[in-house]
Write an enzyme that holds these catalytic residues in place. Structure first.
Site, short mmCIF file in Angstrom:
data_model
loop_
_atom_site.label_atom_id
_atom_site.label_comp_id
_atom_site.label_asym_id
_atom_site.label_seq_id
_atom_site.Cartn_x
_atom_site.Cartn_y
_atom_site.Cartn_z
N GLU A 286 25.70 50.61 38.56
CA GLU A 286 27.04 50.62 37.97
C GLU A 286 28.03 50.24 39.06
O GLU A 286 28.08 50.87 40.10
CB GLU A 286 27.40 51.99 37.40
CG GLU A 286 28.78 52.00 36.72
CD GLU A 286 29.18 53.38 36.22
OE1 GLU A 286 30.05 53.45 35.33
OE2 GLU A 286 28.63 54.38 36.73
N GLU B 145 30.82 52.60 44.54
CA GLU B 145 32.24 52.96 44.47
C GLU B 145 32.82 52.94 45.89
O GLU B 145 32.30 53.60 46.79
CB GLU B 145 32.41 54.35 43.86
CG GLU B 145 33.82 54.90 43.87
CD GLU B 145 34.81 54.02 43.14
OE1 GLU B 145 35.80 53.61 43.78
OE2 GLU B 145 34.58 53.73 41.95
N ASP C 162 32.03 48.30 48.76
CA ASP C 162 32.77 47.39 47.89
C ASP C 162 31.79 46.45 47.20
O ASP C 162 30.93 45.84 47.86
CB ASP C 162 33.78 46.59 48.72
CG ASP C 162 34.83 45.91 47.86
OD1 ASP C 162 34.50 45.45 46.75
OD2 ASP C 162 36.00 45.84 48.29
N ASP D 238 39.35 48.18 36.47
CA ASP D 238 40.75 47.79 36.55
C ASP D 238 40.92 46.42 35.87
O ASP D 238 40.22 45.46 36.23
CB ASP D 238 41.16 47.69 38.03
CG ASP D 238 42.67 47.56 38.22
OD1 ASP D 238 43.32 46.95 37.36
OD2 ASP D 238 43.18 48.05 39.24
N LYS E 45 47.58 40.61 35.83
CA LYS E 45 48.33 39.43 36.28
C LYS E 45 47.40 38.26 36.57
O LYS E 45 46.33 38.43 37.14
CB LYS E 45 49.14 39.79 37.53
CG LYS E 45 50.22 40.83 37.27
CD LYS E 45 51.01 41.13 38.53
CE LYS E 45 52.09 42.18 38.24
NZ LYS E 45 52.89 42.51 39.45
N GLU F 162 34.51 59.39 32.21
CA GLU F 162 35.70 60.24 32.18
C GLU F 162 36.85 59.55 31.45
O GLU F 162 37.53 60.16 30.62
CB GLU F 162 36.15 60.57 33.61
CG GLU F 162 35.14 61.38 34.41
CD GLU F 162 34.18 60.51 35.20
OE1 GLU F 162 33.48 61.04 36.06
OE2 GLU F 162 34.14 59.28 34.96
N TYR F 163 37.07 58.27 31.78
CA TYR F 163 38.15 57.52 31.14
C TYR F 163 37.90 57.38 29.65
O TYR F 163 38.83 57.45 28.84
CB TYR F 163 38.29 56.14 31.78
CG TYR F 163 38.99 56.15 33.10
CD1 TYR F 163 40.33 56.53 33.21
CD2 TYR F 163 38.33 55.77 34.27
CE1 TYR F 163 40.99 56.53 34.42
CE2 TYR F 163 38.98 55.77 35.49
CZ TYR F 163 40.31 56.15 35.57
OH TYR F 163 40.95 56.15 36.78
N GLU F 164 36.66 57.17 29.27
CA GLU F 164 36.33 56.99 27.86
C GLU F 164 36.67 58.25 27.06
O GLU F 164 37.22 58.17 25.96
CB GLU F 164 34.84 56.66 27.73
CG GLU F 164 34.41 56.29 26.32
CD GLU F 164 32.98 55.80 26.29
OE1 GLU F 164 32.48 55.54 25.18
OE2 GLU F 164 32.36 55.65 27.38
#
Length: 213
Positions: free
Chosen positions: A44, A69, A96, A118, A122, A192-194
Protein backbone atom coordinates in the site's frame (compact mmCIF):
# COMPACT_ATOMS: atom_id res chain seq x y z
CA UNK A 1 -2.52 18.62 5.34
CA UNK A 2 -0.58 19.76 8.38
CA UNK A 3 0.86 16.89 10.38
CA UNK A 4 1.37 17.07 14.12
CA UNK A 5 4.84 16.03 15.16
CA UNK A 6 5.05 13.11 17.57
CA UNK A 7 8.03 13.41 19.90
CA UNK A 8 10.18 10.30 19.85
CA UNK A 9 8.49 8.82 16.75
CA UNK A 10 11.73 8.50 14.77
CA UNK A 11 13.52 6.78 17.62
CA UNK A 12 10.63 4.38 18.19
CA UNK A 13 10.57 3.41 14.52
CA UNK A 14 14.28 2.69 14.61
CA UNK A 15 13.88 0.46 17.66
CA UNK A 16 11.74 -2.06 15.76
CA UNK A 17 13.81 -3.04 12.70
CA UNK A 18 11.94 -6.34 12.42
CA UNK A 19 8.79 -4.40 11.52
CA UNK A 20 10.03 -1.07 10.16
CA UNK A 21 12.64 -2.09 7.60
CA UNK A 22 15.56 0.33 7.84
CA UNK A 23 17.43 -0.34 4.59
CA UNK A 24 14.81 -1.36 2.03
CA UNK A 25 17.21 -0.99 -0.89
CA UNK A 26 19.16 -3.94 0.50
CA UNK A 27 15.95 -5.98 0.52
CA UNK A 28 15.26 -5.58 -3.18
CA UNK A 29 14.64 -9.03 -4.63
CA UNK A 30 14.79 -10.59 -1.15
CA UNK A 31 11.40 -9.77 0.36
CA UNK A 32 10.33 -13.41 0.51
CA UNK A 33 13.42 -14.05 2.60
CA UNK A 34 12.50 -11.14 4.89
CA UNK A 35 9.06 -12.64 5.49
CA UNK A 36 10.39 -16.19 5.61
CA UNK A 37 7.88 -17.58 3.12
CA UNK A 38 6.83 -17.50 -0.54
CA UNK A 39 3.41 -15.92 0.02
CA UNK A 40 2.24 -13.16 -2.35
CA UNK A 41 3.34 -9.62 -1.50
CA UNK A 42 0.84 -6.75 -1.56
CA UNK A 43 1.89 -3.16 -0.91
CA UNK A 44 0.00 0.00 0.00
CA UNK A 45 1.53 3.31 -1.06
CA UNK A 46 0.76 6.05 1.43
CA UNK A 47 -0.38 3.64 4.11
CA UNK A 48 -1.03 6.36 6.71
CA UNK A 49 -1.88 5.01 10.15
CA UNK A 50 -2.19 1.47 8.87
CA UNK A 51 -5.83 0.64 9.55
CA UNK A 52 -6.45 -0.77 6.08
CA UNK A 53 -3.45 -3.09 5.96
CA UNK A 54 -3.95 -4.13 9.58
CA UNK A 55 -7.41 -5.32 8.66
CA UNK A 56 -6.23 -6.96 5.45
CA UNK A 57 -3.36 -8.78 7.13
CA UNK A 58 -5.69 -10.21 9.76
CA UNK A 59 -8.21 -11.36 7.12
CA UNK A 60 -5.53 -12.79 4.83
CA UNK A 61 -2.70 -14.30 6.91
CA UNK A 62 -1.30 -16.07 3.82
CA UNK A 63 -0.49 -12.76 2.12
CA UNK A 64 2.48 -10.57 3.03
CA UNK A 65 1.72 -6.84 3.33
CA UNK A 66 4.07 -3.88 3.18
CA UNK A 67 2.89 -0.37 4.01
CA UNK A 68 4.88 2.57 2.64
CA UNK A 69 4.52 5.93 4.39
CA UNK A 70 7.06 8.77 4.46
CA UNK A 71 5.76 10.63 7.52
CA UNK A 72 7.10 9.13 10.75
CA UNK A 73 4.48 10.98 12.80
CA UNK A 74 1.81 9.00 10.92
CA UNK A 75 3.42 5.60 10.41
CA UNK A 76 4.16 5.32 14.12
CA UNK A 77 0.47 4.52 14.64
CA UNK A 78 0.73 1.69 12.11
CA UNK A 79 3.66 0.29 14.07
CA UNK A 80 1.62 0.40 17.29
CA UNK A 81 -1.23 -1.47 15.59
CA UNK A 82 1.08 -4.20 14.33
CA UNK A 83 2.58 -4.63 17.79
CA UNK A 84 -0.82 -4.77 19.43
CA UNK A 85 -2.15 -7.37 17.00
CA UNK A 86 1.10 -9.35 16.87
CA UNK A 87 1.00 -9.75 13.10
CA UNK A 88 3.98 -11.29 11.33
CA UNK A 89 2.78 -10.71 7.76
CA UNK A 90 2.90 -6.91 7.87
CA UNK A 91 6.05 -4.79 7.43
CA UNK A 92 6.51 -1.03 7.15
CA UNK A 93 8.74 1.25 5.10
CA UNK A 94 9.20 4.79 6.40
CA UNK A 95 10.10 5.91 2.89
CA UNK A 96 8.87 7.95 -0.08
CA UNK A 97 7.04 6.01 -2.78
CA UNK A 98 8.90 7.93 -5.50
CA UNK A 99 11.79 5.51 -4.88
CA UNK A 100 9.60 2.39 -5.18
CA UNK A 101 11.67 0.67 -7.86
CA UNK A 102 14.73 0.92 -5.63
CA UNK A 103 13.00 -1.27 -3.04
CA UNK A 104 11.40 -3.97 -5.20
CA UNK A 105 12.52 -6.07 -8.15
CA UNK A 106 10.48 -6.83 -11.25
CA UNK A 107 7.46 -9.04 -10.50
CA UNK A 108 8.24 -9.02 -6.77
CA UNK A 109 4.92 -7.38 -5.83
CA UNK A 110 1.60 -8.96 -6.75
CA UNK A 111 -0.77 -6.05 -5.98
CA UNK A 112 -0.66 -2.32 -5.21
CA UNK A 113 -3.23 -0.51 -3.07
CA UNK A 114 -3.77 3.24 -3.27
CA UNK A 115 -6.25 4.54 -0.71
CA UNK A 116 -7.41 8.12 -0.14
CA UNK A 117 -4.27 9.69 -1.49
CA UNK A 118 -3.77 13.45 -1.65
CA UNK A 119 -5.69 14.62 -4.77
CA UNK A 120 -3.23 17.42 -5.58
CA UNK A 121 -6.03 19.34 -7.36
CA UNK A 122 -3.89 22.04 -8.97
CA UNK A 123 -2.80 21.29 -12.53
CA UNK A 124 0.82 22.17 -11.79
CA UNK A 125 0.91 19.38 -9.20
CA UNK A 126 -0.46 16.67 -11.51
CA UNK A 127 2.76 14.65 -11.50
CA UNK A 128 2.47 14.25 -7.71
CA UNK A 129 -0.78 12.30 -7.97
CA UNK A 130 -0.15 8.64 -7.22
CA UNK A 131 -2.20 7.62 -10.26
CA UNK A 132 -0.19 9.79 -12.66
CA UNK A 133 1.53 8.06 -15.57
CA UNK A 134 4.92 8.46 -13.92
CA UNK A 135 3.82 6.41 -10.92
CA UNK A 136 2.01 3.88 -13.12
CA UNK A 137 5.32 3.15 -14.83
CA UNK A 138 6.89 2.39 -11.46
CA UNK A 139 4.04 0.13 -10.37
CA UNK A 140 4.23 -1.72 -13.67
CA UNK A 141 7.92 -2.43 -13.11
CA UNK A 142 7.41 -4.17 -9.76
CA UNK A 143 4.15 -5.95 -10.63
CA UNK A 144 3.86 -9.09 -12.76
CA UNK A 145 2.06 -9.15 -16.08
CA UNK A 146 -1.65 -8.57 -15.46
CA UNK A 147 -0.80 -7.10 -12.04
CA UNK A 148 -3.46 -4.96 -10.40
CA UNK A 149 -3.86 -1.61 -8.68
CA UNK A 150 -6.81 -1.33 -6.28
CA UNK A 151 -7.78 2.31 -5.81
CA UNK A 152 -10.20 4.05 -3.42
CA UNK A 153 -10.94 7.73 -2.88
CA UNK A 154 -13.63 10.11 -1.71
CA UNK A 155 -12.57 12.71 -4.28
CA UNK A 156 -14.65 12.58 -7.45
CA UNK A 157 -12.21 14.74 -9.40
CA UNK A 158 -9.27 12.50 -8.55
CA UNK A 159 -11.31 9.41 -9.36
CA UNK A 160 -12.26 10.73 -12.79
CA UNK A 161 -8.65 11.73 -13.42
CA UNK A 162 -7.43 8.30 -12.33
CA UNK A 163 -9.88 6.42 -14.54
CA UNK A 164 -8.63 8.48 -17.48
CA UNK A 165 -5.00 7.94 -16.47
CA UNK A 166 -5.46 4.17 -16.15
CA UNK A 167 -7.29 3.98 -19.49
CA UNK A 168 -4.77 6.18 -21.30
CA UNK A 169 -2.00 3.89 -20.03
CA UNK A 170 -3.80 0.96 -21.62
CA UNK A 171 -4.96 -0.67 -18.40
CA UNK A 172 -8.13 -2.74 -18.02
CA UNK A 173 -10.70 -1.35 -15.58
CA UNK A 174 -12.64 -3.78 -13.40
CA UNK A 175 -15.19 -3.44 -10.59
CA UNK A 176 -15.64 0.30 -11.00
CA UNK A 177 -17.89 1.63 -8.23
CA UNK A 178 -19.23 5.18 -7.97
CA UNK A 179 -20.73 4.49 -4.54
CA UNK A 180 -18.86 1.64 -2.90
CA UNK A 181 -20.83 1.45 0.32
CA UNK A 182 -24.11 1.14 -1.56
CA UNK A 183 -22.79 -1.50 -3.95
CA UNK A 184 -22.67 -5.30 -3.79
CA UNK A 185 -18.90 -5.35 -3.32
CA UNK A 186 -17.87 -7.79 -0.59
CA UNK A 187 -14.83 -7.88 1.65
CA UNK A 188 -14.19 -4.15 1.83
CA UNK A 189 -11.79 -3.08 4.59
CA UNK A 190 -12.07 0.59 5.48
CA UNK A 191 -9.32 3.10 6.11
CA UNK A 192 -9.51 5.81 8.76
CA UNK A 193 -10.45 8.41 6.14
CA UNK A 194 -13.05 6.10 4.64
CA UNK A 195 -14.80 5.71 7.98
CA UNK A 196 -14.76 9.46 8.50
CA UNK A 197 -16.03 10.39 5.06
CA UNK A 198 -18.65 7.66 4.75
CA UNK A 199 -20.08 8.54 8.17
CA UNK A 200 -20.81 11.98 6.75
CA UNK A 201 -22.71 10.45 3.85
CA UNK A 202 -19.95 11.06 1.31
CA UNK A 203 -19.56 8.69 -1.62
CA UNK A 204 -16.59 6.37 -1.79
CA UNK A 205 -15.23 5.62 -5.25
CA UNK A 206 -13.34 2.44 -6.05
CA UNK A 207 -11.87 0.62 -9.02
CA UNK A 208 -9.37 -2.07 -9.95
CA UNK A 209 -6.95 -1.30 -12.77
CA UNK A 210 -5.06 -4.16 -14.38
CA UNK A 211 -1.95 -3.93 -16.52
CA UNK A 212 -2.10 -5.81 -19.79
CA UNK A 213 0.10 -8.86 -20.08
Amino acid sequence: MRLRNKPGASEELLSHPNIVIQQPKACKGKWHEIFGNDNPIHIEVGTGKGQFLTGMSQLHPNINYIGIEKYDSVIITALERIQEAGMENFKLLNEDVVHLTEYFSEDEVERVYINFTDPWPKNRHEKRRLTHEGFLKMYEQVLPKNGEIHFKTDNQGLFEYSLHSFSKYGMILNNVSLDLHNSDFEGNVMTEYEEKFSSKGMRIYRCEAQFRG
